[in-house]
Scaffold this active site. Structure first.
Site, PDB file in Angstrom:
ATOM      1  CD  GLU A   6       9.169   8.645  17.851  1.00  0.00           C
ATOM      2  OE1 GLU A   6       8.177   7.907  17.774  1.00  0.00           O
ATOM      3  OE2 GLU A   6      10.149   8.552  17.098  1.00  0.00           O
ATOM      4  CB  CYS A  62      12.735   4.854  13.631  1.00  0.00           C
ATOM      5  SG  CYS A  62      13.702   4.012  12.395  1.00  0.00           S
ATOM      6  CE  LYS A  99      -2.061   2.414   3.202  1.00  0.00           C
ATOM      7  NZ  LYS A  99      -2.001   3.800   2.668  1.00  0.00           N
ATOM      8  CB  ALA A 100       1.431   3.837  -2.575  1.00  0.00           C
ATOM      9  CG  HIS A 101       3.419   6.959   3.330  1.00  0.00           C
ATOM     10  ND1 HIS A 101       3.013   8.277   3.313  1.00  0.00           N
ATOM     11  CD2 HIS A 101       3.446   6.580   4.628  1.00  0.00           C
ATOM     12  CE1 HIS A 101       2.824   8.668   4.567  1.00  0.00           C
ATOM     13  NE2 HIS A 101       3.082   7.664   5.381  1.00  0.00           N
ATOM     14  CD  GLU A 127      11.230   0.749  12.851  1.00  0.00           C
ATOM     15  OE1 GLU A 127      11.129   1.911  13.284  1.00  0.00           O
ATOM     16  OE2 GLU A 127      11.866   0.442  11.824  1.00  0.00           O
ATOM     17  N   GLY A 170       5.872   3.136  10.959  1.00  0.00           N
ATOM     18  CA  GLY A 170       5.178   4.417  11.098  1.00  0.00           C
ATOM     19  C   GLY A 170       4.869   4.741  12.538  1.00  0.00           C
ATOM     20  CB  SER A 171       2.372   7.046  13.966  1.00  0.00           C
ATOM     21  OG  SER A 171       1.136   6.459  13.591  1.00  0.00           O
TER      22      SER A 171
END
Lengths: 405, 99
Positions: A358, A267, A149-151, A230, A206-207
């Site tokens: 974060e 990250c 799935k493309a960002h 992650e 990602g988040s």
């Protein structure tokens, strides 16, 4: 410009991916490795047009993108080599012993591919952790078809890389659905992919909110599947007293560089520094403050990440017991994240969970502790991390032999 | 017994991270087999695996045992002759040799 995949299309793609899996799971390690090397070559063939497209979509400088493309190609090639070496298969054979009582059977074991893998690309790495990134390379090496799935922050870059992958799949005479590329700016596309019965595993970078939502969705399916997400890490750095006594300025300069690298959008960005409140740490803070004042703000990846950085930074600095140490003196223009350092104390950190979160961007929070015992208390509040760093002299951590009397 | 200075702190820190760094910076993630890019939640959802380095392949595979299958029907990697040339544990000894 790019249309989200419909539910009907997703159903069709997932069925095709499963059919491709029935073929691809049987191909040799060498054929998988050949595919990965062919993908690397096709990405190289895209030339500088790829870098220009990614530059427009991500605001990342050309040198960084060139470097990241190199890393992506190296990943594909080195995972291809590893795939062929086959040590990752953990193969074992225990031969039969029919004379034993009871007779021992012939048993042979190895790792086999899971099935179609859905990959969600990362915003902060348009090449290395996106369409042909680490998750895609790993899944193809394992023998799994991939659905990317493309960002939505870099759809055109993703489309270009996807076409290179499909070209390689064709030239290697493998079923086309070994690789599928879909767009999905809306969350429904991602949810449908994770929930689809043909999906066997998910890779995500990602988040924390996004990763945890996909994880919850996957474990609540009628047939739960693994999600390798992650997500969030503040990468604490512990400055031990001997080290800061001998190299306060040097350590400050080293960390100013690490905090601001890539506008803090890695990250592994060091978001938390824990030190003893003494004269040497004061020196460290003075040099760090100066370095940050002189650091030049860089344009962040996209408007969402920029807005999030600004609001998280504001939120942090509004907390009771948190002060700003310094910030870049340059005026930040269009979507540039201003590097900044905040300072607080151990008691404040321990009692306020906002300080544990974060802040994705070029910001670090320094926590001053009275002594090592207080440092330990701070360490107990640290959640799971990608990295922890200790800055220490040999004397800070030297091993001593004690004999029991 | 061997104790190190600040041992309790170091010991506690070791519990929460995937990569434990001494006198360097965390930014810069080398792509190699010994890299661990992962960690206890919320760094990742599964601290047993890495997202960087070829060890990442194992995330998308599962162990399967084959009992009592004839050589011709086994996967290449498990056949007696080891035509794929992969390292295997044969009756508890590491080897690439055929059976």
């Amino acid at each position: 410009m790019f249309r989200d995949a419909t539910i009907e299309e997703i159903n069709q793609y997932m069925e095709a991916a499963f059919n491709a899996f029935m073929v691809y799971r049987k191909v040799s390690l060498k054929q998988r490795a050949d595919l990965m090397r062919a993908i690397a070559a096709e990405i190289e063939n895209l030339g500088d047009t790829l870098l220009q497209t990614a530059g427009k979509e991500t605001n990342l400088p050309e040198a960084r993108l060139r470097n990241e493309r190199g890393r992506t190609i190296f990943q594909l090639q080195s995972y291809a080599d590893a795939c062929e070496r086959g040590d990752w298969l953990e193969a074992s054979i225990d031969t039969a012993d029919l004379n034993r009582n009871p007779p021992k059977p012939d048993l042979r074991k190895m790792l086999v591919p899971l099935g179609p893998v859905v990959v969600f690309g990362a915003a902060n790495f348009p090449f290395a952790y996106s369409t042909a990134g680490g998750d895609t390379a790993s899944a193809l090496a394992a023998g799994c078809p991939v659905i990317v799935k493309a960002h939505p922050a870099h759809p055109a870059t993703s489309e270009m890389v996807a076409s290179a992958i499909s070209k390689a799949v064709t030239s290697c005479k493998l079923p086309a659905s070994v690789f599928t590329h879909v767009h999905g700016a809306s969350v429904e596309v991602g949810q449908a992919l994770v929930k689809h019965p043909r999906t066997a595993a998910v890779g995500f970078t990602g988040s924390l909110a996004g990763g945890k939502a996909l994880y919850d969705l996957a474990v609540n399916r009628p047939v739960p599947i693994p999600v390798f997400a992650e997500m969030s890490s503040i990468n604490p750095v512990f400055l031990l007293p001997g080290k800061i006594k001998t190299s306060a300025a040097e350590t400050a300069k080293l960390y100013a560089g690490s905090i601001t690298l890539g506008a803090g959008q890695f990250c592994t960005n060091p978001g938390l520094i824990i030190a003893i409140d003494d004269e040497h740490t004061k020196k460290f803070l003075e040099v760090l403050a100066d370095e940050i004042r002189e650091s030049v703000p860089a344009k962040m990846l996209h408007a969402g990440i920029y807005r999030n950085y600004v609001s998280k930074q504001e939120q942090l600095l509004l907390q009771k017991g948190v002060q700003e140490l310094s910030r870049s003196t340059f005026t930040a223009a269009d979507m540039q994240g201003t590097p900044a350092i905040a300072v607080s104390d151990a008691a404040t950190f321990i009692s306020n969970p906002v300080l544990h979160q974060e802040v994705f961007g070029p910001l670090s929070l320094v926590i001053l502790c009275k002594d090592i015992a207080e440092m330990e208390k701070v360490s107990e509040k640290a959640e799971g991390q990608l990295t922890v760093t200790v800055m220490a002299t040999e004397n800070d951590i030297q091993q001593k032999r004690y004999t029991h009397q | 017994m061997i104790f190190s200075k600040n041992a309790t702190l170091i010991n506690k820190l070791s519990l929460v991270c995937g990569r434990f760094i001494l006198n360097s910076v965390p930014t810069g993630v080398e792509v190699c087999l010994s890299m661990q890019h992962g960690g206890p939640y919320p760094a990742t959802t599964d601290s047993r695996f890495t997202a960087v380095g070829a060890g990442a392949i194992k995330r998308f595979a599962r162990p399967q045992s084959f009992q009592n299958w004839p050589d011709a029907l086994l996967p290449e990697e498990l056949k007696n002759a080891n035509p794929a040339g992969v390292p295997r544990t044969v009756n508890n000894n590491w080897t690439k040799n055929p059976l």
